[in-house]
Design an enzyme around this catalytic site. Sequence first.
Site, PDB file in Angstrom:
ATOM      1  N   HIS A 102       0.726  12.338 -30.351  1.00  0.00           N
ATOM      2  CA  HIS A 102       0.413  10.927 -30.088  1.00  0.00           C
ATOM      3  C   HIS A 102      -0.150  10.249 -31.340  1.00  0.00           C
ATOM      4  O   HIS A 102       0.155   9.078 -31.614  1.00  0.00           O
ATOM      5  CB  HIS A 102      -0.599  10.798 -28.942  1.00  0.00           C
ATOM      6  CG  HIS A 102       0.018  11.037 -27.587  1.00  0.00           C
ATOM      7  ND1 HIS A 102      -0.726  11.407 -26.485  1.00  0.00           N
ATOM      8  CD2 HIS A 102       1.303  10.962 -27.168  1.00  0.00           C
ATOM      9  CE1 HIS A 102       0.080  11.540 -25.442  1.00  0.00           C
ATOM     10  NE2 HIS A 102       1.308  11.280 -25.828  1.00  0.00           N
ATOM     11  N   ARG A 153       0.819  -1.236   0.000  1.00  0.00           N
ATOM     12  CA  ARG A 153       0.000   0.000   0.000  1.00  0.00           C
ATOM     13  C   ARG A 153       0.849   1.280   0.000  1.00  0.00           C
ATOM     14  O   ARG A 153       0.374   2.346   0.368  1.00  0.00           O
ATOM     15  CB  ARG A 153      -0.978   0.008   1.168  1.00  0.00           C
ATOM     16  CG  ARG A 153      -1.942  -1.152   1.096  1.00  0.00           C
ATOM     17  CD  ARG A 153      -3.136  -0.976   2.002  1.00  0.00           C
ATOM     18  NE  ARG A 153      -4.048  -2.083   1.781  1.00  0.00           N
ATOM     19  CZ  ARG A 153      -3.907  -3.287   2.340  1.00  0.00           C
ATOM     20  NH1 ARG A 153      -2.920  -3.502   3.170  1.00  0.00           N
ATOM     21  NH2 ARG A 153      -4.753  -4.256   2.071  1.00  0.00           N
ATOM     22  N   HIS A 188       9.461  10.545 -29.927  1.00  0.00           N
ATOM     23  CA  HIS A 188       8.359  11.223 -29.241  1.00  0.00           C
ATOM     24  C   HIS A 188       8.528  12.745 -29.361  1.00  0.00           C
ATOM     25  O   HIS A 188       7.569  13.469 -29.603  1.00  0.00           O
ATOM     26  CB  HIS A 188       8.357  10.782 -27.770  1.00  0.00           C
ATOM     27  CG  HIS A 188       7.326  11.459 -26.930  1.00  0.00           C
ATOM     28  ND1 HIS A 188       5.970  11.248 -27.095  1.00  0.00           N
ATOM     29  CD2 HIS A 188       7.446  12.372 -25.923  1.00  0.00           C
ATOM     30  CE1 HIS A 188       5.303  11.989 -26.214  1.00  0.00           C
ATOM     31  NE2 HIS A 188       6.171  12.682 -25.506  1.00  0.00           N
ATOM     32  N   ARG A 211      -3.331  21.265 -15.269  1.00  0.00           N
ATOM     33  CA  ARG A 211      -2.232  20.340 -15.572  1.00  0.00           C
ATOM     34  C   ARG A 211      -2.284  19.864 -17.024  1.00  0.00           C
ATOM     35  O   ARG A 211      -1.253  19.469 -17.596  1.00  0.00           O
ATOM     36  CB  ARG A 211      -2.261  19.152 -14.594  1.00  0.00           C
ATOM     37  CG  ARG A 211      -1.016  18.297 -14.668  1.00  0.00           C
ATOM     38  CD  ARG A 211      -0.861  17.353 -13.488  1.00  0.00           C
ATOM     39  NE  ARG A 211       0.317  16.530 -13.680  1.00  0.00           N
ATOM     40  CZ  ARG A 211       0.951  15.848 -12.737  1.00  0.00           C
ATOM     41  NH1 ARG A 211       0.495  15.895 -11.495  1.00  0.00           N
ATOM     42  NH2 ARG A 211       2.015  15.130 -13.014  1.00  0.00           N
ATOM     43  N   ASN A 230       0.053  18.827 -21.784  1.00  0.00           N
ATOM     44  CA  ASN A 230      -0.248  18.006 -22.957  1.00  0.00           C
ATOM     45  C   ASN A 230      -0.082  18.778 -24.265  1.00  0.00           C
ATOM     46  O   ASN A 230      -0.357  18.252 -25.347  1.00  0.00           O
ATOM     47  CB  ASN A 230      -1.694  17.485 -22.827  1.00  0.00           C
ATOM     48  CG  ASN A 230      -1.907  16.230 -23.632  1.00  0.00           C
ATOM     49  OD1 ASN A 230      -1.025  15.386 -23.725  1.00  0.00           O
ATOM     50  ND2 ASN A 230      -3.090  16.108 -24.244  1.00  0.00           N
ATOM     51  N   GLU A 244      10.134  18.702 -24.873  1.00  0.00           N
ATOM     52  CA  GLU A 244       9.368  18.981 -23.644  1.00  0.00           C
ATOM     53  C   GLU A 244       9.803  20.313 -23.031  1.00  0.00           C
ATOM     54  O   GLU A 244       8.985  21.039 -22.447  1.00  0.00           O
ATOM     55  CB  GLU A 244       9.523  17.845 -22.617  1.00  0.00           C
ATOM     56  CG  GLU A 244       9.108  16.454 -23.109  1.00  0.00           C
ATOM     57  CD  GLU A 244       7.623  16.274 -23.465  1.00  0.00           C
ATOM     58  OE1 GLU A 244       6.817  17.180 -23.178  1.00  0.00           O
ATOM     59  OE2 GLU A 244       7.278  15.227 -24.054  1.00  0.00           O
ATOM     60  N   LYS A 276       3.130  11.567 -11.340  1.00  0.00           N
ATOM     61  CA  LYS A 276       2.340  10.602 -12.128  1.00  0.00           C
ATOM     62  C   LYS A 276       3.161   9.327 -12.286  1.00  0.00           C
ATOM     63  O   LYS A 276       4.327   9.377 -12.675  1.00  0.00           O
ATOM     64  CB  LYS A 276       2.021  11.152 -13.515  1.00  0.00           C
ATOM     65  CG  LYS A 276       0.812  12.044 -13.554  1.00  0.00           C
ATOM     66  CD  LYS A 276       0.425  12.304 -14.998  1.00  0.00           C
ATOM     67  CE  LYS A 276      -0.725  13.275 -15.100  1.00  0.00           C
ATOM     68  NZ  LYS A 276      -1.056  13.591 -16.507  1.00  0.00           N
ATOM     69  N   HIS A 308       0.888  17.291 -27.636  1.00  0.00           N
ATOM     70  CA  HIS A 308       0.794  15.830 -27.545  1.00  0.00           C
ATOM     71  C   HIS A 308      -0.442  15.269 -28.254  1.00  0.00           C
ATOM     72  O   HIS A 308      -0.494  14.080 -28.541  1.00  0.00           O
ATOM     73  CB  HIS A 308       0.809  15.388 -26.085  1.00  0.00           C
ATOM     74  CG  HIS A 308       2.159  15.533 -25.431  1.00  0.00           C
ATOM     75  ND1 HIS A 308       2.790  16.752 -25.307  1.00  0.00           N
ATOM     76  CD2 HIS A 308       3.009  14.622 -24.885  1.00  0.00           C
ATOM     77  CE1 HIS A 308       3.958  16.590 -24.701  1.00  0.00           C
ATOM     78  NE2 HIS A 308       4.112  15.305 -24.435  1.00  0.00           N
ATOM     79  N   GLU A 351      -4.710  16.764 -11.873  1.00  0.00           N
ATOM     80  CA  GLU A 351      -5.234  17.049 -13.214  1.00  0.00           C
ATOM     81  C   GLU A 351      -6.758  17.079 -13.203  1.00  0.00           C
ATOM     82  O   GLU A 351      -7.418  16.470 -14.037  1.00  0.00           O
ATOM     83  CB  GLU A 351      -4.728  15.992 -14.210  1.00  0.00           C
ATOM     84  CG  GLU A 351      -4.746  16.463 -15.659  1.00  0.00           C
ATOM     85  CD  GLU A 351      -3.994  15.505 -16.584  1.00  0.00           C
ATOM     86  OE1 GLU A 351      -2.861  15.826 -16.955  1.00  0.00           O
ATOM     87  OE2 GLU A 351      -4.571  14.457 -16.915  1.00  0.00           O
ATOM     88  N   LYS A 369       7.137  23.082 -14.084  1.00  0.00           N
ATOM     89  CA  LYS A 369       6.276  21.921 -13.840  1.00  0.00           C
ATOM     90  C   LYS A 369       5.780  21.915 -12.401  1.00  0.00           C
ATOM     91  O   LYS A 369       4.603  21.601 -12.140  1.00  0.00           O
ATOM     92  CB  LYS A 369       7.000  20.608 -14.175  1.00  0.00           C
ATOM     93  CG  LYS A 369       6.065  19.425 -13.934  1.00  0.00           C
ATOM     94  CD  LYS A 369       6.238  18.269 -14.830  1.00  0.00           C
ATOM     95  CE  LYS A 369       5.147  17.227 -14.528  1.00  0.00           C
ATOM     96  NZ  LYS A 369       5.347  15.956 -15.181  1.00  0.00           N
TER      97      LYS A 369
END
Length: 370
Positions: free
Chosen positions: A259, A127, A272, A248, A252, A191, A149, A255, A243, A233
């Site tokens: 993507h 946990r 990427h 947040r 993206n 980025e 994340k 992206h 988010e 960030k």
Amino acid sequence: MPATKVIVNLPDEAPYDVRIGAGVLGGLGAHVAALPALASVRRALVVTDGNVAPLYAARTKESLAQAGFRVSDIVVPAGEESKSLEVAGEVWEAMAALALGRDSVVVALGGGVVGDLAGFAASTYMRGVPVVQVPTTLLAMVDSSVGGKTGVNLEAGKNLVGTFKQPAYVCADTATLATLPAREWTCGCAEIAKSAVIDSDDFFFWLADAAEALAARDEETAAEAIARSVVFKADVVAADKTESRGVRECLNYGHTLGHAVEALAGYGTFSHGAAVAEGMRFAARLGVALADTPLDFVRMQDELLDDLGLPALGWAADPADMLDAMKRDKKARGGKVRFVLPRDVGDWELVDVEDDVILEHLAAWQGSKG
Ligand code: NAD
Ligand code: GLY
């Protein structure tokens, strides 16, 4: 060059340091041992991948052992395929076989793949045990190691299972970047460009001046770009940790189309970073139509990306296929595709764009590729 320290202060979380500089890995163990929240931690599991292990695992383990930790490691195959439930299961089993208890810390040594996987394993084993991030790619230093994340991919899509787990400490040793392949360098540059555009005039125009030095991998420039990106960030995550507040999502930027490019060209065809840069170019042009984005902004961003070694792609796919791919991405809302559109440097909005508008712009995008 002295190390830089950025403190990440998030609501309802213990603040943590991000230390950036050449050689900071040597002080990893001492720093972790001194963290009050980890006072009862005696054991450390280094999770790394097959490329990074021969380069930096010994140094990492030595630093931890010298600070009194009993250290073990697990090496997963390099590459996105390791962000899977299967490999997460192997990490959990290894932790159990080592009889690791709650007096343990997981140390994620590697790029974003290892960071996301190890963070996920740490946040779920018993946990939750603490995790320390030791990013070794430019992308991981500027983005994935900060903000908490974690996750693994499913057949149905990327990052569909995961947690929010803030690290106890982030140790970004810029000397490790010396061995990073050129393609991975440009992923980090994309980025950084994303962060600069979304953040402010100050970051954007600094980067515009520094872009060629950054592309040439100048160490001092890289360290400053990392520090600026981490500050950016941390601020974004502080405003919207989970988010859920419409903030947040700015991370993206680029992206949405990016993507789709990666998926349709076939993963690995373009890096990427190259795909994200293409996405930023597309979003800026969509912005001109939908968000009053000045043409000057489009030109300046194009120049920035060119200078960073991220030229426009000479590739396009059928607009209908691109739209389908965007809709399969988990960030599509209510059937509409959501874009981060730059209104200008440091000014952006989230826009759910109608299909016919996207198709029209995708047709123009396809046409621009000759
Ligand atoms: P990666 O972890 O696959 O690393 C890229 C390659 O570089 C790998 O082959 C790796 O073994 C190698 N490598 C790493 N460090 C090296 C070094 N110092 N020298 C030589 N080789 C080295 O890829 P990445 O770009 O770092 O991360 C991509 C992942 O990050 C994706 O899964 C993405 O979803 C995730 N991500 C997560 C977040 C987040 O907030 N958690 C944000 C952005 C991206
Ligand atoms: N997508 C990167 C982040 O939200 O941290």
